[in-house]
Design a protein around this motif. Structure first.
Motif, PDB file in Angstrom:
ATOM      1  N   PRO A   1      48.791 108.613  48.165  1.00  0.00           N
ATOM      2  CA  PRO A   1      49.754 107.651  48.702  1.00  0.00           C
ATOM      3  C   PRO A   1      51.141 107.818  48.062  1.00  0.00           C
ATOM      4  O   PRO A   1      51.259 108.239  46.915  1.00  0.00           O
ATOM      5  CB  PRO A   1      49.167 106.290  48.323  1.00  0.00           C
ATOM      6  N   ALA A   2      52.163 107.479  48.827  1.00  0.00           N
ATOM      7  CA  ALA A   2      53.561 107.446  48.359  1.00  0.00           C
ATOM      8  C   ALA A   2      54.077 108.809  47.903  1.00  0.00           C
ATOM      9  O   ALA A   2      54.934 108.889  47.012  1.00  0.00           O
ATOM     10  CB  ALA A   2      53.745 106.401  47.264  1.00  0.00           C
ATOM     11  N   THR A   3      53.620 109.871  48.530  1.00  0.00           N
ATOM     12  CA  THR A   3      54.101 111.212  48.191  1.00  0.00           C
ATOM     13  C   THR A   3      55.627 111.253  48.279  1.00  0.00           C
ATOM     14  O   THR A   3      56.219 110.775  49.240  1.00  0.00           O
ATOM     15  CB  THR A   3      53.477 112.263  49.137  1.00  0.00           C
ATOM     16  N   GLY A   4      56.239 111.803  47.251  1.00  0.00           N
ATOM     17  CA  GLY A   4      57.695 111.923  47.195  1.00  0.00           C
ATOM     18  C   GLY A   4      58.416 110.678  46.719  1.00  0.00           C
ATOM     19  O   GLY A   4      59.648 110.652  46.685  1.00  0.00           O
ATOM     20  N   ARG A   5      57.670 109.644  46.336  1.00  0.00           N
ATOM     21  CA  ARG A   5      58.308 108.388  45.925  1.00  0.00           C
ATOM     22  C   ARG A   5      57.949 107.928  44.523  1.00  0.00           C
ATOM     23  O   ARG A   5      58.454 106.894  44.059  1.00  0.00           O
ATOM     24  CB  ARG A   5      57.963 107.283  46.923  1.00  0.00           C
ATOM     25  N   TRP A   6      57.102 108.658  43.799  1.00  0.00           N
ATOM     26  CA  TRP A   6      56.710 108.234  42.451  1.00  0.00           C
ATOM     27  C   TRP A   6      57.850 108.514  41.481  1.00  0.00           C
ATOM     28  O   TRP A   6      58.432 109.587  41.487  1.00  0.00           O
ATOM     29  CB  TRP A   6      55.441 108.962  42.008  1.00  0.00           C
ATOM     30  N   GLY A   7      58.159 107.552  40.636  1.00  0.00           N
ATOM     31  CA  GLY A   7      59.218 107.716  39.638  1.00  0.00           C
ATOM     32  C   GLY A   7      58.741 108.487  38.422  1.00  0.00           C
ATOM     33  O   GLY A   7      59.493 109.236  37.799  1.00  0.00           O
ATOM     34  N   THR A   8      57.459 108.297  38.081  1.00  0.00           N
ATOM     35  CA  THR A   8      56.856 108.981  36.927  1.00  0.00           C
ATOM     36  C   THR A   8      55.424 109.337  37.275  1.00  0.00           C
ATOM     37  O   THR A   8      54.723 108.559  37.922  1.00  0.00           O
ATOM     38  CB  THR A   8      56.852 108.073  35.680  1.00  0.00           C
ATOM     39  N   ALA A   9      55.007 110.505  36.809  1.00  0.00           N
ATOM     40  CA  ALA A   9      53.597 110.883  36.864  1.00  0.00           C
ATOM     41  C   ALA A   9      53.137 111.134  35.436  1.00  0.00           C
ATOM     42  O   ALA A   9      53.899 111.649  34.608  1.00  0.00           O
ATOM     43  CB  ALA A   9      53.388 112.128  37.714  1.00  0.00           C
ATOM     44  N   LEU A  10      51.909 110.738  35.150  1.00  0.00           N
ATOM     45  CA  LEU A  10      51.317 110.928  33.832  1.00  0.00           C
ATOM     46  C   LEU A  10      50.190 111.951  33.921  1.00  0.00           C
ATOM     47  O   LEU A  10      49.333 111.855  34.808  1.00  0.00           O
ATOM     48  CB  LEU A  10      50.729 109.615  33.311  1.00  0.00           C
ATOM     49  N   LEU A  11      50.198 112.896  33.000  1.00  0.00           N
ATOM     50  CA  LEU A  11      49.097 113.836  32.799  1.00  0.00           C
ATOM     51  C   LEU A  11      48.764 113.768  31.312  1.00  0.00           C
ATOM     52  O   LEU A  11      49.191 114.608  30.526  1.00  0.00           O
ATOM     53  CB  LEU A  11      49.493 115.258  33.202  1.00  0.00           C
ATOM     54  N   LEU A  12      48.031 112.725  30.927  1.00  0.00           N
ATOM     55  CA  LEU A  12      47.752 112.472  29.517  1.00  0.00           C
ATOM     56  C   LEU A  12      46.321 112.860  29.171  1.00  0.00           C
ATOM     57  O   LEU A  12      45.526 113.192  30.043  1.00  0.00           O
ATOM     58  CB  LEU A  12      48.033 111.005  29.198  1.00  0.00           C
ATOM     59  N   ASP A  13      45.987 112.831  27.899  1.00  0.00           N
ATOM     60  CA  ASP A  13      44.652 113.187  27.417  1.00  0.00           C
ATOM     61  C   ASP A  13      44.263 114.605  27.824  1.00  0.00           C
ATOM     62  O   ASP A  13      43.102 114.881  28.122  1.00  0.00           O
ATOM     63  CB  ASP A  13      43.605 112.189  27.924  1.00  0.00           C
ATOM     64  N   GLY A  14      45.242 115.504  27.865  1.00  0.00           N
ATOM     65  CA  GLY A  14      44.963 116.896  28.205  1.00  0.00           C
ATOM     66  C   GLY A  14      44.825 117.153  29.690  1.00  0.00           C
ATOM     67  O   GLY A  14      44.416 118.240  30.107  1.00  0.00           O
TER      68      GLY A  14
ATOM     69  N   LEU B   1      54.912 115.173  44.431  1.00  0.00           N
ATOM     70  CA  LEU B   1      54.660 113.740  44.542  1.00  0.00           C
ATOM     71  C   LEU B   1      55.796 112.892  43.989  1.00  0.00           C
ATOM     72  O   LEU B   1      55.937 111.721  44.346  1.00  0.00           O
ATOM     73  CB  LEU B   1      53.355 113.388  43.820  1.00  0.00           C
ATOM     74  N   LEU B   2      56.609 113.475  43.103  1.00  0.00           N
ATOM     75  CA  LEU B   2      57.696 112.737  42.460  1.00  0.00           C
ATOM     76  C   LEU B   2      58.918 112.652  43.360  1.00  0.00           C
ATOM     77  O   LEU B   2      59.203 113.569  44.138  1.00  0.00           O
ATOM     78  CB  LEU B   2      58.095 113.428  41.154  1.00  0.00           C
ATOM     79  N   ARG B   3      59.663 111.577  43.218  1.00  0.00           N
ATOM     80  CA  ARG B   3      60.948 111.479  43.918  1.00  0.00           C
ATOM     81  C   ARG B   3      61.952 112.373  43.201  1.00  0.00           C
ATOM     82  O   ARG B   3      61.714 112.829  42.066  1.00  0.00           O
ATOM     83  CB  ARG B   3      61.415 110.034  43.963  1.00  0.00           C
ATOM     84  N   SER B   4      63.080 112.585  43.799  1.00  0.00           N
ATOM     85  CA  SER B   4      64.140 113.374  43.167  1.00  0.00           C
ATOM     86  C   SER B   4      64.526 112.712  41.848  1.00  0.00           C
ATOM     87  O   SER B   4      64.739 111.499  41.791  1.00  0.00           O
ATOM     88  CB  SER B   4      65.361 113.433  44.097  1.00  0.00           C
ATOM     89  N   GLY B   5      64.566 113.492  40.796  1.00  0.00           N
ATOM     90  CA  GLY B   5      64.882 112.956  39.473  1.00  0.00           C
ATOM     91  C   GLY B   5      63.698 112.319  38.773  1.00  0.00           C
ATOM     92  O   GLY B   5      63.844 111.775  37.680  1.00  0.00           O
ATOM     93  N   GLY B   6      62.502 112.403  39.380  1.00  0.00           N
ATOM     94  CA  GLY B   6      61.307 111.826  38.765  1.00  0.00           C
ATOM     95  C   GLY B   6      60.934 112.559  37.491  1.00  0.00           C
ATOM     96  O   GLY B   6      61.367 113.686  37.246  1.00  0.00           O
ATOM     97  N   ARG B   7      60.138 111.905  36.684  1.00  0.00           N
ATOM     98  CA  ARG B   7      59.741 112.491  35.392  1.00  0.00           C
ATOM     99  C   ARG B   7      58.233 112.662  35.324  1.00  0.00           C
ATOM    100  O   ARG B   7      57.486 111.906  35.914  1.00  0.00           O
ATOM    101  CB  ARG B   7      60.261 111.653  34.246  1.00  0.00           C
ATOM    102  N   LEU B   8      57.844 113.648  34.565  1.00  0.00           N
ATOM    103  CA  LEU B   8      56.435 113.952  34.348  1.00  0.00           C
ATOM    104  C   LEU B   8      56.189 113.945  32.849  1.00  0.00           C
ATOM    105  O   LEU B   8      56.821 114.697  32.108  1.00  0.00           O
ATOM    106  CB  LEU B   8      56.117 115.320  34.952  1.00  0.00           C
ATOM    107  N   LEU B   9      55.309 113.057  32.403  1.00  0.00           N
ATOM    108  CA  LEU B   9      54.964 112.950  30.989  1.00  0.00           C
ATOM    109  C   LEU B   9      53.576 113.538  30.789  1.00  0.00           C
ATOM    110  O   LEU B   9      52.628 113.144  31.483  1.00  0.00           O
ATOM    111  CB  LEU B   9      55.008 111.492  30.542  1.00  0.00           C
ATOM    112  N   VAL B  10      53.469 114.503  29.873  1.00  0.00           N
ATOM    113  CA  VAL B  10      52.208 115.213  29.666  1.00  0.00           C
ATOM    114  C   VAL B  10      51.790 115.157  28.203  1.00  0.00           C
ATOM    115  O   VAL B  10      52.625 115.018  27.307  1.00  0.00           O
ATOM    116  CB  VAL B  10      52.307 116.689  30.120  1.00  0.00           C
ATOM    117  N   GLU B  11      50.482 115.271  27.998  1.00  0.00           N
ATOM    118  CA  GLU B  11      49.922 115.427  26.657  1.00  0.00           C
ATOM    119  C   GLU B  11      49.181 116.752  26.629  1.00  0.00           C
ATOM    120  O   GLU B  11      48.411 117.054  27.547  1.00  0.00           O
ATOM    121  CB  GLU B  11      48.964 114.281  26.332  1.00  0.00           C
ATOM    122  N   VAL B  12      49.436 117.537  25.600  1.00  0.00           N
ATOM    123  CA  VAL B  12      48.851 118.876  25.489  1.00  0.00           C
ATOM    124  C   VAL B  12      48.197 119.053  24.123  1.00  0.00           C
ATOM    125  O   VAL B  12      48.280 118.189  23.262  1.00  0.00           O
ATOM    126  CB  VAL B  12      49.921 119.971  25.730  1.00  0.00           C
TER     127      VAL B  12
END
Length: 193
Positions: free
Chosen positions: A91-104, A122-133
């Motif tokens: 849902p909401a493809t292209g409209r997420w402000g942030t996506a999380l990829l945590l816990d590896g 999936l992120l909107r323009s200027g969206g951020r992706l926070l990851v844990e590695v």
């Protein structure tokens, strides 16, 4: 819940901070979550600790995961979650402000570059992706794994281990850049843009 395990197809139980996975968001999680810009999509949300922490702050958040046992725990806690692969319709493809990829979770699907490209869509323009590695120096590896909890087992899926020192190359291949990286409470995080 001490019975949560991440098991490889070879039978080996992988290191998993199960206590952290099923507990409320800890101090390092809370500091990371201060960086989100809603709405937030938590990819591989598991039992939903990040979804719930953000919902308590009034931030619109949705968690997605393929593991029925993990989602059952999330729903019991009241987390808004869907049983969904990141590679299916979200849902909401292209409209997420942030996506999380945590816990590896950058390892979901076994090809981090493919996953990052998908999340970028999936992120909107200027969206951020926070990851844990993983920590520096850990070797890259891809294997088949599943989550197991209290006699239930989720589906098998490919999982790649990505360390902080290999993240810039993976991000670049996906058309992203590492804007910031840091260590907090012996965990490694990055902001991709």
């Amino acid at each position: 819940m001490t019975g949560v395990r991440l098991r490889s197809a070879t039978g080996r139980v992988l290191r998993l901070d199960g206590w952290r996975w099923v507990e409320p968001a800890g101090p390092a999680d809370e500091r990371l979550l201060q960086l989100v810009d809603g709405p937030v999509l938590d990819v591989g949300c598991g039992p939903g600790r990040h979804v719930l922490a953000l919902a308590r702050r009034g931030i619109v958040t949705l968690g997605i995961d393929v593991s029925p046992p993990a989602l059952a725990l999330a729903r019991r806690g009241g987390a808004p979650v869907l049983e969904r692969s990141i590679f299916d319709r979200v849902p909401a493809t292209g409209r997420w402000g942030t996506a999380l990829l945590l816990d590896g979770n950058l390892g979901i699907g076994g090809c981090p570059t493919t996953l990052l490209r998908r999340v970028r869509e999936l992120l909107r323009s200027g969206g951020r992706l926070l990851v844990e590695v993983s920590s520096p120096g850990e070797r890259p590896e891809v294997e088949r794994v599943r989550f197991e909890s209290d006699g239930f087992a989720g589906p098998w899926f490919s999982w790649a281990h990505v360390s902080i020192d290999s993240l810039a190359g993976v991000a670049h291949e996906a058309g992203l850049a590492v804007a910031r990286e840091w260590c907090d409470d012996d965990r490694w995080f990055a902001w991709l843009g």
